[in-house]
Design an enzyme around this catalytic site. Structure first.
Site, PDB file in Angstrom:
ATOM      1  N   HIS A   1     -29.579 -24.231   8.480  1.00  0.00           N
ATOM      2  CA  HIS A   1     -30.112 -25.233   9.186  1.00  0.00           C
ATOM      3  C   HIS A   1     -31.720 -25.101   9.404  1.00  0.00           C
ATOM      4  O   HIS A   1     -32.070 -24.033   9.214  1.00  0.00           O
ATOM      5  CB  HIS A   1     -29.782 -25.058  10.859  1.00  0.00           C
ATOM      6  CG  HIS A   1     -28.289 -25.668  11.238  1.00  0.00           C
ATOM      7  ND1 HIS A   1     -27.397 -24.876  12.100  1.00  0.00           N
ATOM      8  CD2 HIS A   1     -27.663 -26.719  10.617  1.00  0.00           C
ATOM      9  CE1 HIS A   1     -26.140 -25.815  12.103  1.00  0.00           C
ATOM     10  NE2 HIS A   1     -26.502 -27.045  11.159  1.00  0.00           N
TER      11      HIS A   1
ATOM     12  N   ASP B   1     -34.197 -25.164  11.229  1.00  0.00           N
ATOM     13  CA  ASP B   1     -34.718 -24.351  12.290  1.00  0.00           C
ATOM     14  C   ASP B   1     -35.012 -22.881  11.760  1.00  0.00           C
ATOM     15  O   ASP B   1     -35.297 -21.834  12.449  1.00  0.00           O
ATOM     16  CB  ASP B   1     -34.796 -24.382  13.523  1.00  0.00           C
ATOM     17  CG  ASP B   1     -33.157 -24.458  13.856  1.00  0.00           C
ATOM     18  OD1 ASP B   1     -32.222 -24.809  13.429  1.00  0.00           O
ATOM     19  OD2 ASP B   1     -32.958 -23.974  14.805  1.00  0.00           O
TER      20      ASP B   1
HETATM   21 ZN   LIG Z   1     -27.998 -23.605  13.392  1.00  0.00          ZN
END
Ligand SMILES: [Zn+2]
Length: 308
Positions: free
Chosen positions: A67, A69
């Site tokens: 992901h 982030d």
């Molecule tokens: Zn995540």
């Protein structure tokens, strides 16, 4: 007694869409002269600079999952390391796909770092060793998230015995001291020196467990048992537990339950959802179950001390 430090610096502890001024997940673990990066959200290189933490001391980078982030700061960091004339090899551990992502970026931007990048794919199905150097051993273990995701257990290696200076005779040769530190019995000037009489056992090795992003998984307690510090996903308050389950995250109360079950000494919670104006309730709900809990605050550092 000399003892190297073991410190976790929080470079970011928010989830995707952080409030202005706050960063997504990244932590720097510094042990002695070396350091290790755990996840690398956007802006990680700037947070390192702000805290005067040296990019070029980073020996290895561990990425939990893909992901954005948790890894989008990586390309910028690698570019800066190259511009700062890094020469030392860098190890990167990440789930399948990161090598391809970075290769495409490097190809089209014609960026080729001058230092060696050693990629290793993380794919362990239980607790498995993935990295070892002079100071530490790192093991990875599977978590449960929307994308394949792994937690990391960082264990300090056991050190040498500690010499008791006042019990050492004058002019005792240095090579013999080294043997004592190594648990050997030494004969010098017709006298026998037993290592237990003139030295103390090594300090207990320290252990740090990094678990984000994930559902609450009771079975990982066995892998992180007895850690000095556990960092755990605590995206949601208990009132949003259903949302936590839907998005494969944990509540702070669940993080505390895991801390309690695994007998860790301290819990650090983070990956805060942008829906909360402050994190007091997350802390209160965790502390009700596991008292020794702290919020991971960006810019703060959390040392782990040896207990003798
Ligand atoms: Zn995540």
């Amino acid at each position: 007694l000399s003892n190297s430090h073991f410190i976790i610096h929080i470079l970011g502890a928010n989830s995707a869409k952080p409030p202005i001024g706050l960063n997504q997940t990244s932590q720097l673990l510094t042990i002695g002269e070396g350091s290790y990066l755990l996840d690398c959200g956007e802006g990680t290189q700037f947070r390192l600079d702000e805290l005067r933490l040296k990019q070029n001391r980073i020996k290895a980078i561990f990425i939990s999952h893909l992901h954005g982030d948790h890894y989008l700061g990586l390309m910028g960091l690698l570019s800066s390391m190259s511009m700062n004339h890094r020469t030392a090899d860098l190890h990167i551990f990440a789930p399948k796909g990161l090598i391809e992502i970075l290769t495409v970026q490097m190809h089209f931007t014609e960026f080729f770092p001058e230092f060696e990048l050693n990629f290793k794919e993380v794919n362990s199905v239980s607790l498995e060793k993935i990295y070892e150097d002079k100071q530490i051993i790192v093991e990875s273990f599977p978590l449960s998230h929307r994308l394949p995701c792994w937690g990391f257990l960082i264990r300090e290696k056991i050190g040498e015995r500690r010499i008791i200076a006042e019990n050492i005779p004058e002019n005792f040769p240095y090579p013999f001291l080294a043997k004592i530190k190594n648990s050997e019995i030494v004969v010098w000037n017709e006298q026998t020196y037993h290592f237990e009489d003139i030295s103390l056992p090594p300090l207990p090795p320290r252990k740090y467990a990094f678990c984000t992003d994930t559902l609450f998984l009771p079975h990982i307690a066995q892998w992180i048992a007895g850690a000095d510090l556990l960092y755990h996903d605590a995206t949601f308050e208990t009132q949003h537990e259903i949302r936590a389950n839907e998005t494969y995250h944990a509540t702070s109360a669940q993080a505390a339950q895991l801390a309690e079950m695994s007998g860790v000494k301290k819990l650090l919670i983070g990956h805060f959802s942008s829906r909360y104006a402050n994190y007091n309730k997350l802390l209160v709900e965790a502390k009700a179950i596991f008292e020794n809990t702290e919020l991971a605050i960006q810019g703060n550092f959390y040392p782990i001390f040896n207990e003798t």
